[in-house]
Design a protein around this motif. Structure first.
Motif: not given
Length: 416
Positions: A17, A21, A54, A58-59, A62, A64, A81, A109
């Motif tokens: 991940n 990024d 992006h 991610r926040r 999440r 991951h 997203w 992604l």
């Protein structure tokens, strides 16, 4: 606590991940740097929007932290997203042809966020946009068009294959981890059950030992002192002798109590034979008890001798307390693979059928004698036989396996 062992995401997944990024950010910078003159600032602004979306995604998503088996591809926030990333990418692609390279991290992604089903659809749309941009904007009439088609298509195939392969590997690792966790929990439960069983067995052993030592000693002391009290004033010599026997029984009981605490061999077996120890026990009883042997007398394993001595103590205590007998006979029969202890008395006996519900073979259910005898015998793989009837006395036979005798072992003579 629900007993479930939870694990953080694998370090390989977190590293992938992070690499994705970094790759997306680097290619966004490349797209800005290689933008045609006059479009650099516009490309930079769109690239900044792309990177900001992006980071925000991610926040919010999440992904991951999710398991690969978790359902993915919901409209909010997953699909939203992905769409929010594709829109600025298309604009950046129109401003800078170098943004075509961003298609590959976007495909990775999309597969990761939307899952193997909806992610493939998103990858196909991204591939179509990349091919259309190349054929409609970048290719000239004299340029071969195959590169503008094969490049995005091969990139899409690689992205789909890489993500599916990684998720299959992670899924297999998680399955193995769950199996390990289940085995760990089973081992913990088994260990707990074994500890509880050991505690129960130890309590039962202590109960038997206390019954066969302290309880019997106190009972013998009480009977001896009662007899001494009856003899005071009429036969003082006999009274003093009985008090002396009571004191000896008290000393023996104290020694037994210490041995129980230390879990060692009974003191009657210290530096002596089983038959001699049985004779010592018989001599402390307030009735006529004789000890006999049959077969080739020889040393036995300490657990066997200890069990036979305890059984004899318990049986004689029951004879003294309940049988109203005048005589009892102990016989130890040595055979090649077994040893048998017979305890026979001429007491009043009892009805085994009527007393089967009692703990001690008596109708009132008091005591701990016969169950303790059976338990000791069963622990060593032995058997117990009981013959009795009202008014006909009682015969108890306990047989324990000892194995074949050792020809080199010395034969121990009966001690006086």
């Amino acid at each position: 606590m629900d007993g479930v062992i939870r694990h953080p995401p694998p370090s390989a997944t977190r590293a992938l991940n992070l690499g994705l990024d970094v790759l997306l950010g680097t290619l966004a910078v490349v797209a800005v740097v290689q933008a045609p003159p006059g479009r650099t600032w516009a490309a930079a602004a769109v690239a900044a929007v792309l990177v900001a979306v992006h980071v925000a995604g991610r926040r919010a998503v999440r992904v991951h932290d999710r398991s690969v088996d978790t359902p993915r591809g919901a409209w909010w926030p997953d699909t939203a997203w992905v769409v929010a990333l594709v829109v600025p990418w298309v604009v950046l692609l129109w401003l800078s042809p170098a943004a075509l390279w961003l298609a590959f991290p976007l495909m990775l992604l999309q597969m990761h966020v939307l899952g193997p089903h909806r992610g493939v659809v998103a990858v196909a749309v991204t591939t179509a946009l990349a091919v259309a941009e190349g054929l409609l904007v970048q290719v000239d009439a004299d340029d071969p068009w195959t590169g503008f088609v094969l490049g995005p298509v091969l990139g899409a195939a690689v992205a789909v294959g890489v993500v599916l392969g990684i998720e299959a590997f992670v899924r297999e690792s998680q399955t193995r981890q769950r199996t390990v966790d289940e085995l760990t929990q089973v081992r913990q439960h088994l260990a707990q059950a074994e500890r509880e069983r050991a505690v129960t067995d130890e309590r039962a052993r202590l109960a038997r030992d206390i019954h066969d030592t302290l309880a019997q000693s106190l009972s013998a002391i009480e009977l001896l002192l009662r007899a001494a009290d009856d003899a005071v004033g009429t036969d003082d010599e006999r009274a003093r002798a009985l008090v002396g026997q009571a004191r000896g029984a008290a000393r023996d009981g104290l020694a037994e109590a210490r041995r129980v605490v230390q879990d060692l061999t009974p003191p009657d077996l210290d530096r002596t034979t089983l038959v001699a120890a049985l004779r010592r026990v018989a001599g402390r009883q307030p009735l006529d008890v004789s000890v006999h042997t049959a077969g080739d007398v020889r040393p036995l394993p300490v657990p066997v001798e200890t069990a036979l001595l305890r059984i004899a103590q318990s049986a004689l205590a029951n004879v003294v307390q309940h049988a109203d007998a005048r005589r009892a006979r102990l016989t130890v029969t040595y055979e090649q693979d077994t040893v048998t202890l017979d305890v026979v008395d001429d007491g009043r006996g009892f009805d085994p059928a009527a007393a089967s519900g009692g703990a001690s073979g008596r109708p009132d259910g008091r005591g701990f004698g016969l169950p303790a005898v059976r338990s000791r015998a069963q622990e060593l793989g032995g058997t117990v036989a009981l013959e009795t009837s009202p008014g006909g006395g009682t015969a108890l036979a306990v047989t324990l396996p000892v194995g074949a005798p050792d020809p080199t072992a010395p034969t121990t003579e009966d001690a006086p």
